[in-house]
Design an enzyme around this catalytic site. Structure first.
Site, mmCIF file in Angstrom:
data_model
loop_
_atom_site.group_PDB
_atom_site.id
_atom_site.type_symbol
_atom_site.label_atom_id
_atom_site.label_comp_id
_atom_site.label_asym_id
_atom_site.label_seq_id
_atom_site.Cartn_x
_atom_site.Cartn_y
_atom_site.Cartn_z
ATOM 1 N N ARG A 277 0.840 -1.196 0.000
ATOM 2 C CA ARG A 277 0.000 0.000 0.000
ATOM 3 C C ARG A 277 0.878 1.250 0.000
ATOM 4 N NH1 ARG A 277 -4.887 -1.890 4.163
ATOM 5 N NH2 ARG A 277 -5.402 -3.769 2.959
ATOM 6 N N ARG A 292 1.529 1.537 10.229
ATOM 7 C CA ARG A 292 1.149 1.970 8.883
ATOM 8 C C ARG A 292 2.376 1.875 7.991
ATOM 9 N NH1 ARG A 292 -3.340 5.326 7.567
ATOM 10 N NH2 ARG A 292 -3.536 5.900 9.758
ATOM 11 N N GLU A 364 -7.277 -0.369 14.659
ATOM 12 C CA GLU A 364 -7.797 -1.463 13.838
ATOM 13 C C GLU A 364 -6.787 -2.603 13.680
ATOM 14 O OE1 GLU A 364 -8.758 -2.436 9.202
ATOM 15 O OE2 GLU A 364 -8.987 -0.349 9.855
ATOM 16 N N SER A 367 -10.725 -6.175 9.740
ATOM 17 C CA SER A 367 -12.011 -5.666 9.273
ATOM 18 C C SER A 367 -12.654 -6.739 8.412
ATOM 19 C CB SER A 367 -11.853 -4.362 8.486
ATOM 20 O OG SER A 367 -11.179 -4.601 7.275
ATOM 21 N N ARG A 405 0.284 -6.359 11.577
ATOM 22 C CA ARG A 405 -0.028 -5.348 12.581
ATOM 23 C C ARG A 405 -0.373 -5.964 13.942
ATOM 24 N NH1 ARG A 405 -4.261 -0.405 11.580
ATOM 25 N NH2 ARG A 405 -2.787 0.046 9.885
#
Length: 440
Positions: A277, A292, A364, A367, A405
């Site tokens: 990403r 991140r 988070e 999800s 993460r």
């Protein structure tokens, strides 16, 4: 993309969804107008084409009569031939009109296709309206540790990772730039443990394990909705391929242009892949550590099911995520994401957020999204209708079962005063250690 029939039949629901997302509801009227123009153009094409077909048959008949008259020396032969030529000219003009009308119909179709793609999936009833901060907490599990009562100040995951010889950000930046890292020693073992435990659980639940491609064609990336107003993907122009940010993309493309048999229930896959990403727009956010980053590993659940079963399947995916979170023994909450914070493909999304002690907030970890028929319609993935005569678009759903993460939550929530980290019981067979000890 949304179903044009849904826009025609329930325009108010689509407008309400747009408002809930914080987007312009006027696009619905533009879609309906473009659809009317398209349908009118198609009617004109069919009408003129029918005239052209009749005229073409008349030309053939007239030419036959004229040639027969000429052969017989009939005095009317020239007149008949002239009439046939006029009919041929009329048929040709009708052909030109059909071509022009078809071009107009194609243009109207193109306009409609563009407009339909602007609209995000219609949110499911009950999804909270608003933006990033307007989520609703569904449940909270576990209590954060009181480190003050235990008599020590917790270290953040990067400080712990460096003490354990588990995370090396400095050399990651030296090799690849900002937001890259090395997982070393117990860090690598911990990541592999998380992913292997996730895959084991998925297999036990009946998922087919998959190691997926991480480079995909534009039509697949576009089909999942990741190219719509989305600047977070890496593109390789020389090859016209995209690096995927989740194995959801490859798994969604796996059955593109196919007709599935879902008579025995959903088709479920668990994809293991590296993910990439760009983190565009995140300048200055989460610059410390591995929260991140540009590259990470993930095990992703992906399900194809009947549209009427999608909401129940969504709850099942969430339950499997919570089962995994229970195994790593961290406090977490489940939120119902607000409409304005949904990706364009999702009609509803539940996030599981773990408590991060040094940040004093939930972040988070996983999800799960119900994309209803939005992706499958673009990718032309269908199933046989109940009567077996026709087909219909299937629903697709996805959910994270384990990712890099998670190391953040495990290290921070299970740290000890001496900088060691207790490995959660369920992870120990995969890590091979009960405690991660600081380097001497």
């Amino acid at each position: 993309m949304i179903d044009i029939k849904l826009v025609r039949e329930t325009p108010d629901a689509v407008r309400a969804s747009q408002v809930a997302r914080g987007e312009d509801p006027a696009v619905v009227d533009a879609i309906l107008a473009a659809d009317d123009r398209r349908r009118a153009s198609l009617r004109d094409v069919e009408s003129r084409r029918a005239e052209q077909n009749v005229a073409s048959k008349d030309v053939g008949a007239l030419m036959g009569r004229a040639q027969k008259a000429k052969k017989a020396g009939d005095a009317d032969a020239d007149r008949l031939m002239e009439t046939a030529q006029e009919a041929r000219g009329h048929a040709a003009r009708l052909g030109d009109e059909v071509k022009a009308l078809q071009e107009a119909a194609d243009a109207a179709q193109g306009e409609l296709d563009k407009l339909v793609r602007v609209v995000g999936n219609v949110v499911i009833d009950g999804v909270p309206p608003g933006g990033e901060d307007d989520f609703v907490v569904r449940t909270t599990v576990g209590e954060p540790r009181d480190f003050a009562a235990e008599g020590f100040e917790p270290l953040d995951h990067l400080a712990l990772g460096e003490k354990l010889g588990a995370i090396d950000m400095e050399r990651g930046a030296k090799v690849s730039g900002a937001r890259f890292y090395f997982l070393t020693g117990v860090g690598a073992r911990l990541e592999l443990a998380i992913l292997n435990m996730a895959l084991a659980q998925a297999i036990e639940a009946g998922f087919t394990p998959m190691v997926t491609p991480t480079l995909v064609l534009p039509k697949v990336m576009d089909g999942t909705g990741y190219l719509d107003a989305h600047d977070d993907v890496y593109h390789l122009p020389s090859d016209d391929l995209y690096l995927t940010g989740t194995s959801e993309v490859a798994l969604a493309g796996y059955h593109a242009d196919e007709i599935l048999d879902l008579s025995a229930g959903p088709k479920r896959y668990a994809g293991w892949s590296a993910c990439y990403r760009r983190e565009a727009g995140s300048h200055g956010k989460d610059t410390r550590g591995i929260i991140r980053v540009h590259q990470f590993q993930k095990v992703e659940m992906f399900s194809y099911c009947r549209p009427e079963d999608a909401e129940a399947e969504h709850e099942r995916l969430l339950a499997w995520e919570q089962e995994m979170l229970a195994k790593i023994e961290v406090p977490y909450r489940v939120i119902d994401t607000a409409a304005g914070d949904l990706g364009r493909s999702a009609a509803r999304k539940f996030d599981c957020e773990a408590w991060v002690p040094t940040q004093g907030r939930y972040r988070e970890l996983t999800s799960t999204s119900n994309c209803t028929t939005y992706q499958a319609r673009r990718l032309n993935t269908r199933e046989r209708s109940g009567d077996g005569k026709g087909t219909r678009t299937v629903a697709t759903l996805n959910g994270t079962l384990g990712t890099t993460r998670w190391i953040v939550a495990i290290l921070e929530n299970h740290q000890q005063p001496d900088g060691s980290v207790v490995v959660p019981q369920a992870l120990r067979p995969y890590v091979g250690l009960d405690v991660l000890e600081p380097l001497a």
